[in-house]
Design an enzyme around this catalytic site. Structure first.
Site, PDB file in Angstrom:
ATOM      1  N   HIS A  84      67.767  60.357  48.830  1.00  0.00           N
ATOM      2  CA  HIS A  84      67.372  60.754  50.183  1.00  0.00           C
ATOM      3  C   HIS A  84      68.264  60.215  51.174  1.00  0.00           C
ATOM      4  CE1 HIS A  84      64.752  62.733  53.172  1.00  0.00           C
ATOM      5  NE2 HIS A  84      65.134  61.548  53.959  1.00  0.00           N
ATOM      6  N   ASP A 163      52.900  66.755  55.205  1.00  0.00           N
ATOM      7  CA  ASP A 163      53.786  66.168  55.879  1.00  0.00           C
ATOM      8  C   ASP A 163      54.497  67.251  56.847  1.00  0.00           C
ATOM      9  OD1 ASP A 163      55.938  64.364  56.625  1.00  0.00           O
ATOM     10  OD2 ASP A 163      57.183  65.880  55.551  1.00  0.00           O
ATOM     11  N   ARG A 170      54.353  65.938  65.269  1.00  0.00           N
ATOM     12  CA  ARG A 170      54.947  64.797  65.946  1.00  0.00           C
ATOM     13  C   ARG A 170      56.205  65.413  66.552  1.00  0.00           C
ATOM     14  NH1 ARG A 170      57.064  62.025  61.006  1.00  0.00           N
ATOM     15  NH2 ARG A 170      57.914  60.647  62.404  1.00  0.00           N
ATOM     16  N   SER A 185      56.697  60.028  56.142  1.00  0.00           N
ATOM     17  CA  SER A 185      57.083  61.334  55.870  1.00  0.00           C
ATOM     18  C   SER A 185      58.104  61.716  54.624  1.00  0.00           C
ATOM     19  CB  SER A 185      57.393  61.595  57.092  1.00  0.00           C
ATOM     20  OG  SER A 185      58.155  62.857  57.089  1.00  0.00           O
ATOM     21  N   LYS A 189      57.742  62.747  50.304  1.00  0.00           N
ATOM     22  CA  LYS A 189      58.447  63.834  49.788  1.00  0.00           C
ATOM     23  C   LYS A 189      59.256  63.443  48.347  1.00  0.00           C
ATOM     24  CE  LYS A 189      59.752  64.728  53.864  1.00  0.00           C
ATOM     25  NZ  LYS A 189      60.187  65.254  55.236  1.00  0.00           N
TER      26      LYS A 189
HETATM   27  N1  URA Z   1      62.913  63.082  58.454  1.00  0.00           N
HETATM   28  C1  URA Z   1      61.513  62.979  57.526  1.00  0.00           C
HETATM   29  O1  URA Z   1      61.614  63.801  56.537  1.00  0.00           O
HETATM   30  N2  URA Z   1      60.514  62.667  58.154  1.00  0.00           N
HETATM   31  C2  URA Z   1      60.604  61.972  59.583  1.00  0.00           C
HETATM   32  O2  URA Z   1      59.720  61.890  60.193  1.00  0.00           O
HETATM   33  C3  URA Z   1      62.007  62.025  60.128  1.00  0.00           C
HETATM   34  C4  URA Z   1      63.068  62.346  59.508  1.00  0.00           C
END
Ligand code: URA
Length: 440
Positions: A84, A163, A170, A185, A189
């Site tokens: 990621h 999320d 948010r 967050s 994932k």
């Molecule tokens: N990327 C994400 O997946 N979540 C966040 O909160 C910020 C950036």
């Protein structure tokens, strides 16, 4: 006894610790619709202002994962890595890393996002390839991983729906900027995919949302702590995003650049970081020494095996496989091209990555609003890097645009984003720190 959501909200507001089961309840009720946006937004704002400790953060992450399906990959027959990036400009690392690790005997099921604002999204980039489909069911992901060792698919509503819902809230309530919320967050994932190792590329600099290295390091630590709490292996790098990573910004252009790297013929930071991360992943998962793993990764770029893996990925997902042989012939091209010429002699001492990303967005390569269309053909080529010496009048890049108007606008923005000085500077380190699990 009945549960009152105002209790955990008030506790967080006043800086007290909130029990894990209360955080899980807040998220579960918000996701099911039993809790409205108002109370959830109040809790999120309190979390932004008061912070969350590692147990609260782990609980929120667990609740996100529990809101949807997970992808079990224990039977694909290879060690599984997930990777990621926190997002940047000219960051096509996933396009290189995923086929590269597949060619080295690992499997990688990469769920990627679309671009928003000045940062690009892997899924948008791949869609520049005619026919390439990013929608994959969980069963299709598993089958493709077993068959060719790699998948790049878009986030689906089955995976961590909480999320997606919390992130939208948010975004609407100025509560994105919080290390624990971002970590929960991002990691939810990653935890939803059954990988054996999570590799995190945490960017630091003007081109991403952690503009300083200290904050980026804290985000990396928070993510690693969540992995630990969930019994998952993870490693992280804090890498430079004070300037664009590669030399192209724009979807088709970045695919072409990634293919050039996969062919072994494109030295530079995109290649270096892809090899660095792939070597770390293979060393950790295969128990080999880092140096040998780095050599094998470099060889996979030189001998065509990483490129073959990319071709298999493209074909498996419905794309035109010929793109690897003839990217210029297959990828969409913009009708207008304008050279970018250095306006002063000296050393490039700064390249504002966010401003370059914004210029590409003006051209149509990115989007300001979720769901807005993008133009795959347009973008910016910028060969210059911090530390390079340039001569006034030297061609340092090219704008690819739909119209002369936008091309000129973007060119002016790129030149305004460059700072040249008579005094040379040392280029910033590509990998500023490595954290978490380290290979021998
Ligand atoms: N990327 C994400 O997946 N979540 C966040 O909160 C910020 C950036």
């Amino acid at each position: 006894v009945s549960w009152d959501p105002r209790d955990p909200i008030a506790a967080k507001r006043d800086g007290r610790t909130v029990a894990a089961d209360e955080i899980e309840r807040l998220v579960a009720d918000f996701t099911s619709g039993a809790l409205g946006e108002g109370p959830m937004a109040a809790f999120l704002m309190a979390a932004v202002l008061q912070g969350m400790d590692s147990e609260e953060t782990a609980a929120m992450t667990r609740a996100f994962v529990a809101s949807g399906a997970t992808v079990a990959l224990g039977d694909v027959g290879r060690p599984v890595v997930d990777k990621h990036s926190t997002g940047g400009v000219a960051d096509a690392v996933s396009l290189v890393f995923v086929p590269l690790v597949a060619s080295l005997g690992l499997a990688c099921v990469k769920i990627s996002g679309r671009g928003l604002g000045h940062t690009g999204g892997t899924v948008d980039k791949l869609e520049a390839i005619p026919g390439f489909g990013v929608g994959r069911t969980i069963d299709e992901m598993r089958a493709q991983a077993a068959e060719i060792g790699c998948v790049i698919a878009s986030q689906t509503s089955e995976l961590v729906p909480a999320d997606g819902m919390v992130y939208a809230l948010r975004n609407a309530t100025a509560t994105v900027a919080s290390i624990p919320l971002i970590a929960a967050s991002v990691m939810s994932k990653k935890l939803a995919i059954g990988s054996d190792l999570i590799v995190l590329d945490v960017k630091a600099g003007s081109g991403t949302f952690m503009t300083d290295e200290t904050a980026a390091r804290a985000l990396a630590e928070a993510c690693l702590e969540i992995a630990r709490a969930h019994g998952r292996r993870a490693t992280a790098a804090v890498t430079d995003m004070s300037q664009p990573l590669g030399t192209t910004i724009g979807n088709a252009l970045e695919v072409a650049e990634a293919i050039a790297v996969l062919k072994g013929g494109r030295p530079g930071r995109l290649r270096d970081l892809s090899v660095w991360l792939a070597a770390r992943a293979t060393a950790l998962l295969c128990g080999s020494a880092l140096e040998g793993a780095a050599r094998r990764a470099a060889s996979a770029l030189e001998d065509g095996s990483a490129l073959d893996a990319f071709r298999r990925l493209v074909v498996a997902q419905g794309g035109e496989g010929r793109v690897v042989d003839d990217p210029v012939g297959v990828l969409p091209a913009a009708p207008v091209r304008l050279p970018i010429v250095a306006s002063a002699s000296g050393c490039i001492v700064a390249i504002d990555a966010a401003a370059i990303g914004a210029a590409a967005t003006v051209l149509g390569a990115g989007r300001h609003r979720k769901g807005a269309p993008i133009d795959p053909a347009v973008g910016i080529v910028l060969q210059a890097k911090v530390g390079d010496l340039v001569e006034e009048g030297e061609v340092i890049g090219e704008v690819h645009a739909r119209s002369t108007d936008t091309a000129e606008q973007a060119r002016a923005a790129v030149l305004a984003a460059l700072r040249t000085d008579a005094e040379p500077v040392v280029p910033p380190q590509l990998v500023a720190a490595s954290l978490g699990e380290a290979p021998a």
